[in-house]
Design a protein around this motif. Structure first.
Motif, short mmCIF file in Angstrom:
data_model
loop_
_atom_site.label_atom_id
_atom_site.label_comp_id
_atom_site.label_asym_id
_atom_site.label_seq_id
_atom_site.Cartn_x
_atom_site.Cartn_y
_atom_site.Cartn_z
N PHE A 72 10.15 10.69 -0.70
CA PHE A 72 9.67 9.51 0.02
C PHE A 72 8.33 9.79 0.66
CE2 PHE A 72 12.12 12.05 2.94
CZ PHE A 72 11.38 12.03 4.11
N VAL A 73 7.75 8.72 1.20
CA VAL A 73 6.49 8.81 1.93
C VAL A 73 6.77 8.45 3.39
CG1 VAL A 73 4.17 7.84 2.19
CG2 VAL A 73 5.15 8.17 -0.10
N LEU A 74 6.34 9.32 4.28
CA LEU A 74 6.41 9.07 5.72
C LEU A 74 5.05 8.52 6.13
CD1 LEU A 74 7.76 9.40 8.51
CD2 LEU A 74 6.84 11.73 8.54
N LEU A 75 5.02 7.26 6.57
CA LEU A 75 3.76 6.61 6.95
C LEU A 75 3.72 6.39 8.45
CD1 LEU A 75 1.10 5.15 6.24
CD2 LEU A 75 2.45 3.08 5.85
N PRO A 86 1.82 -5.83 1.98
CA PRO A 86 2.91 -6.24 1.08
C PRO A 86 3.01 -5.43 -0.20
CG PRO A 86 1.76 -8.16 1.93
CD PRO A 86 0.98 -6.96 2.38
N PHE A 87 1.90 -4.95 -0.75
CA PHE A 87 1.94 -4.22 -2.01
C PHE A 87 2.62 -2.86 -1.91
CE2 PHE A 87 -1.86 -2.35 -0.13
CZ PHE A 87 -1.72 -1.01 -0.47
N LEU A 88 2.67 -2.28 -0.70
CA LEU A 88 3.02 -0.87 -0.58
C LEU A 88 4.46 -0.56 -0.97
CD1 LEU A 88 2.16 1.97 0.01
CD2 LEU A 88 2.61 1.54 2.44
N ARG A 89 5.41 -1.31 -0.46
CA ARG A 89 6.83 -1.03 -0.79
C ARG A 89 7.06 -1.13 -2.29
NH1 ARG A 89 10.01 -0.34 3.60
NH2 ARG A 89 9.31 -1.29 5.53
N ALA A 90 6.51 -2.16 -2.93
CA ALA A 90 6.69 -2.34 -4.37
C ALA A 90 6.03 -1.20 -5.15
CB ALA A 90 6.14 -3.68 -4.82
N LEU A 91 4.84 -0.79 -4.73
CA LEU A 91 4.13 0.29 -5.40
C LEU A 91 4.95 1.58 -5.37
CD1 LEU A 91 1.47 1.43 -6.68
CD2 LEU A 91 0.75 1.95 -4.33
N LEU A 92 5.45 1.93 -4.20
CA LEU A 92 6.23 3.15 -4.08
C LEU A 92 7.57 3.04 -4.81
CD1 LEU A 92 5.49 4.06 -0.36
CD2 LEU A 92 4.43 5.01 -2.43
N LEU A 97 9.89 6.09 -5.24
CA LEU A 97 9.73 6.68 -3.91
C LEU A 97 10.15 5.73 -2.81
CD1 LEU A 97 6.19 8.25 -4.41
CD2 LEU A 97 8.40 9.42 -4.50
N GLY A 98 10.75 6.27 -1.79
CA GLY A 98 11.09 5.50 -0.61
C GLY A 98 9.93 5.50 0.38
N LEU A 99 10.04 4.67 1.41
CA LEU A 99 9.03 4.58 2.46
C LEU A 99 9.72 4.64 3.81
CD1 LEU A 99 6.11 4.04 3.44
CD2 LEU A 99 6.64 1.59 3.30
N GLU A 100 9.31 5.60 4.63
CA GLU A 100 9.75 5.68 6.02
C GLU A 100 8.55 5.32 6.86
OE1 GLU A 100 12.78 6.16 7.14
OE2 GLU A 100 13.58 6.45 5.12
N HIS A 120 11.40 17.43 0.85
CA HIS A 120 10.26 17.21 -0.05
C HIS A 120 9.77 15.77 0.14
CE1 HIS A 120 10.94 21.01 -1.96
NE2 HIS A 120 12.22 20.73 -2.02
N PHE A 121 8.64 15.63 0.81
CA PHE A 121 8.09 14.31 1.11
C PHE A 121 6.59 14.43 1.28
CE2 PHE A 121 8.75 16.40 5.09
CZ PHE A 121 7.79 15.91 5.96
#
Length: 129
Positions: A72-75, A86-92, A97-100, A120-121
């Protein structure tokens, strides 16, 4: 703001952040980076983004190139928690990949905790004043 140290298992940890940058504790000494930061494959590097609204798909290319090596990605969104573009969740999601998502202060603490667990992130952190 300083952060209480954890056992790093060889990974760089964030020892302080604020005033527009981040300080990492490395085996060779501290490293201060000004502006946004990406931590990929345990290497902190400058990220040419400082405001959430400036994010583009291209800003995530280095993360996407890691492929399945990360979960995942920790932002860290800056001083306050804000919704990502809006594009980010769909892109990942399209890359498995998940998004935190959290404000940068919380993301720095979470980064250190997750790094000390050996997770691993990738971390994408926007600076705070």
């Amino acid at each position: 703001m300083k952060i209480d140290p954890l056992v790093s298992k060889g990974r760089p940890l964030i020892v302080a952040f604020g005033a527009g940058g981040f300080r990492f504790g490395l085996a060779s000494g501290d490293l201060r980076l000004e502006g946004g930061v990406l931590v990929l494959a345990d290497t902190p590097t400058l990220w040419p983004v400082s405001v959430l609204g400036e994010l583009s798909r291209g800003d995530f290319k280095p993360i996407l190139e890691l492929g399945r090596d990360i979960e995942f990605v920790l932002l860290g969104t800056g001083a306050e928690l804000n919704a990502p573009p809006p594009f980010l969740r769909a892109l990942l999601r399209d890359h498995g990949l998940g998004l935190e998502l959290m404000d940068t202060a919380a993301a720095c603490r979470a980064y250190n905790h997750l790094a000390s667990e050996g997770r691993h992130f990738a971390a994408a952190l926007l600076p705070v004043a």
